[in-house]
Design an enzyme around this catalytic site. Structure first.
Site, PDB file in Angstrom:
ATOM      1  N   ASN A  82      11.992   8.142 -10.890  1.00 32.92           N
ATOM      2  CA  ASN A  82      11.963   6.855 -10.072  1.00 32.92           C
ATOM      3  C   ASN A  82      12.747   6.379 -12.023  1.00 32.92           C
ATOM      4  O   ASN A  82      12.505   7.113 -13.280  1.00 32.92           O
ATOM      5  CB  ASN A  82      10.758   6.632 -10.172  1.00 32.92           C
ATOM      6  CG  ASN A  82      10.754   4.667 -11.004  1.00 32.92           C
ATOM      7  OD1 ASN A  82      11.481   4.316 -10.578  1.00 32.92           O
ATOM      8  ND2 ASN A  82       9.637   4.974 -11.317  1.00 32.92           N
ATOM      9  N   LYS A  89      14.157   3.911 -13.328  1.00 33.11           N
ATOM     10  CA  LYS A  89      13.989   2.809 -13.391  1.00 33.11           C
ATOM     11  C   LYS A  89      14.859   1.377 -13.568  1.00 33.11           C
ATOM     12  O   LYS A  89      15.750   1.428 -13.121  1.00 33.11           O
ATOM     13  CB  LYS A  89      12.603   3.130 -14.566  1.00 33.11           C
ATOM     14  CG  LYS A  89      11.532   3.401 -14.439  1.00 33.11           C
ATOM     15  CD  LYS A  89      10.478   3.489 -15.354  1.00 33.11           C
ATOM     16  CE  LYS A  89       9.550   4.487 -15.268  1.00 33.11           C
ATOM     17  NZ  LYS A  89       8.468   4.772 -16.011  1.00 33.11           N
ATOM     18  N   HIS A 147       3.723   0.168  -8.385  1.00 27.41           N
ATOM     19  CA  HIS A 147       4.018   0.670  -9.729  1.00 27.41           C
ATOM     20  C   HIS A 147       2.944   0.500 -10.625  1.00 27.41           C
ATOM     21  O   HIS A 147       3.693  -1.303 -10.663  1.00 27.41           O
ATOM     22  CB  HIS A 147       5.684   0.685  -9.827  1.00 27.41           C
ATOM     23  CG  HIS A 147       5.567   2.212 -11.008  1.00 27.41           C
ATOM     24  ND1 HIS A 147       5.417   1.406 -12.454  1.00 27.41           N
ATOM     25  CD2 HIS A 147       6.061   2.917 -11.135  1.00 27.41           C
ATOM     26  CE1 HIS A 147       5.975   2.618 -13.355  1.00 27.41           C
ATOM     27  NE2 HIS A 147       6.035   3.404 -12.708  1.00 27.41           N
ATOM     28  N   GLU A 151       3.758  -0.456 -13.674  1.00 29.07           N
ATOM     29  CA  GLU A 151       4.758  -1.912 -14.268  1.00 29.07           C
ATOM     30  C   GLU A 151       5.086  -3.092 -13.401  1.00 29.07           C
ATOM     31  O   GLU A 151       5.286  -4.291 -14.035  1.00 29.07           O
ATOM     32  CB  GLU A 151       6.645  -0.970 -14.281  1.00 29.07           C
ATOM     33  CG  GLU A 151       5.721   0.078 -15.789  1.00 29.07           C
ATOM     34  CD  GLU A 151       7.137   0.711 -15.257  1.00 29.07           C
ATOM     35  OE1 GLU A 151       8.173   1.550 -15.033  1.00 29.07           O
ATOM     36  OE2 GLU A 151       7.114   2.003 -16.839  1.00 29.07           O
ATOM     37  N   GLU A 172      -0.652   7.677 -11.651  1.00 31.65           N
ATOM     38  CA  GLU A 172      -0.131   7.311 -12.238  1.00 31.65           C
ATOM     39  C   GLU A 172      -0.636   7.424 -13.478  1.00 31.65           C
ATOM     40  O   GLU A 172      -1.149   5.816 -14.040  1.00 31.65           O
ATOM     41  CB  GLU A 172       1.088   6.838 -12.755  1.00 31.65           C
ATOM     42  CG  GLU A 172       2.443   7.399 -11.109  1.00 31.65           C
ATOM     43  CD  GLU A 172       3.836   6.607 -11.622  1.00 31.65           C
ATOM     44  OE1 GLU A 172       4.225   8.072 -12.375  1.00 31.65           O
ATOM     45  OE2 GLU A 172       3.813   5.030 -11.628  1.00 31.65           O
ATOM     46  N   GLY A 177       6.008   7.296 -20.163  1.00 29.80           N
ATOM     47  CA  GLY A 177       6.066   6.755 -21.266  1.00 29.80           C
ATOM     48  C   GLY A 177       5.653   7.211 -22.399  1.00 29.80           C
ATOM     49  O   GLY A 177       6.637   6.890 -23.433  1.00 29.80           O
ATOM     50  N   SER A 193       5.170  11.422 -17.430  1.00 26.68           N
ATOM     51  CA  SER A 193       4.785  12.042 -19.164  1.00 26.68           C
ATOM     52  C   SER A 193       4.968  14.192 -18.864  1.00 26.68           C
ATOM     53  O   SER A 193       5.516  14.775 -18.949  1.00 26.68           O
ATOM     54  CB  SER A 193       4.886  12.313 -20.218  1.00 26.68           C
ATOM     55  OG  SER A 193       4.312  11.085 -21.015  1.00 26.68           O
TER      56      SER A 193
END
Ligand code: 13P
Length: 249
Positions: free
Chosen positions: A9, A11, A93, A95, A165, A171, A211
């Site tokens: 991904n 992003k 996701h 985010e 996730e 991240g 990660s």
């Protein structure tokens, strides 16, 4: 035996030129034992689609609108993705959930729309640090899963991948331990058994994301219920993504 599925991904990263360079490097790495997908930003989909022609690497999008067309300023529809040879779409996701306020209901509508148009879907689920620390990880993930899959018939389940996730691992450099991740993967698979049956639950691919790096991928993938990875930061460079793509070579 489930075939491992490694997805990148990207992003909100990469110009068209940079995206073409990375896609070309991945293509030149040759075929992998695993199912491989990359999801560049919308602006690079067309160019990357050209690069990937004739390869086994699948083209993915990172999101999709709730409707097919019409007055949705700034959105990208499923028809536009199909037009660019996109095969799969990442939905839900963290985010999208936490920065852009997407609810389970919105995500569910997008999933059903994607399936109607024969796109594959990666449904992302995962708890925040606060939810984990208050003992709610399992219930949060289960709710996201059940709400996300509302109306999805078992015949469409082969088009769905689940990505676990944990938000606190995205991240941050913090990875869930393989055992902790696997425990949640087992909860997900058990819920799929309840919803669809044992055969379906055995077949569904459940990726881990958060990660994932060349140094930890092998240990994560060794767990019984971790069937692949959804990779963010380490998917942005060939030198880190290729070893992840081929972790079992
Ligand atoms: P990182 O690999 O950068 O933690 O991102 C994970 C992710 O969000 C993939 O969708």
């Amino acid at each position: 035996m489930r075939r491992s599925y490694i997805a990148g991904n990207w992003k909100m990263n990469k110009t068209v030129k940079e995206a073409v360079t990375l896609a070309t490097e991945l293509k030149e790495a040759g075929s992998s034992k695993n199912k491989i997908m990359i999801a560049p930003p919308f602006t690079a989909l067309s160019a990357v689609s050209e690069v990937l022609k004739g390869t086994e690497i699948i083209l993915g999008a990172q999101n999709m609108a709730i409707a097919e067309s019409g007055a949705h300023t700034g959105e990208i529809s499923v028809l536009m993705l199909k037009d660019l040879n996109v095969d799969t779409v990442i939905l839900g996701h963290s985010e999208r959930r936490h920065i852009y306020g997407e609810t389970d209901e919105v995500i569910n509508k997008k999933i059903n729309l994607a399936l109607t148009h024969k796109l594959e879907v990666i449904l992302c689920v995962g708890e925040t640090l606060e939810e984990r620390e208050s003992g709610k990880a399992e219930s949060v993930v289960t709710k996201q899963l059940v709400e996300g899959l509302k109306g999805v018939k078992s015949g469409n389940l082969p088009s769905i991948t689940i990505a676990y996730e944990p938000v606190w691992a995205i991240g941050t450099g913090k990875t869930a331990t393989p055992a902790d991740a696997n425990a949640i993967h087992k909860v997900i698979r058990k819920k799929i058994t309840e919803l669809y049956g044992e055969k379906e639950a055995e077949a569904i691919i459940i990726q881990y994301g958060g990660s994932v790096k060349p140094g930890n991928v092998t240990d994560l993938m060794a767990e019984s219920d971790i069937d692949g990875a959804l990779v963010g930061g380490a998917a942005l460079k060939a030198e880190t993504f290729i070893p992840i793509m081929n972790y079992n070579k």
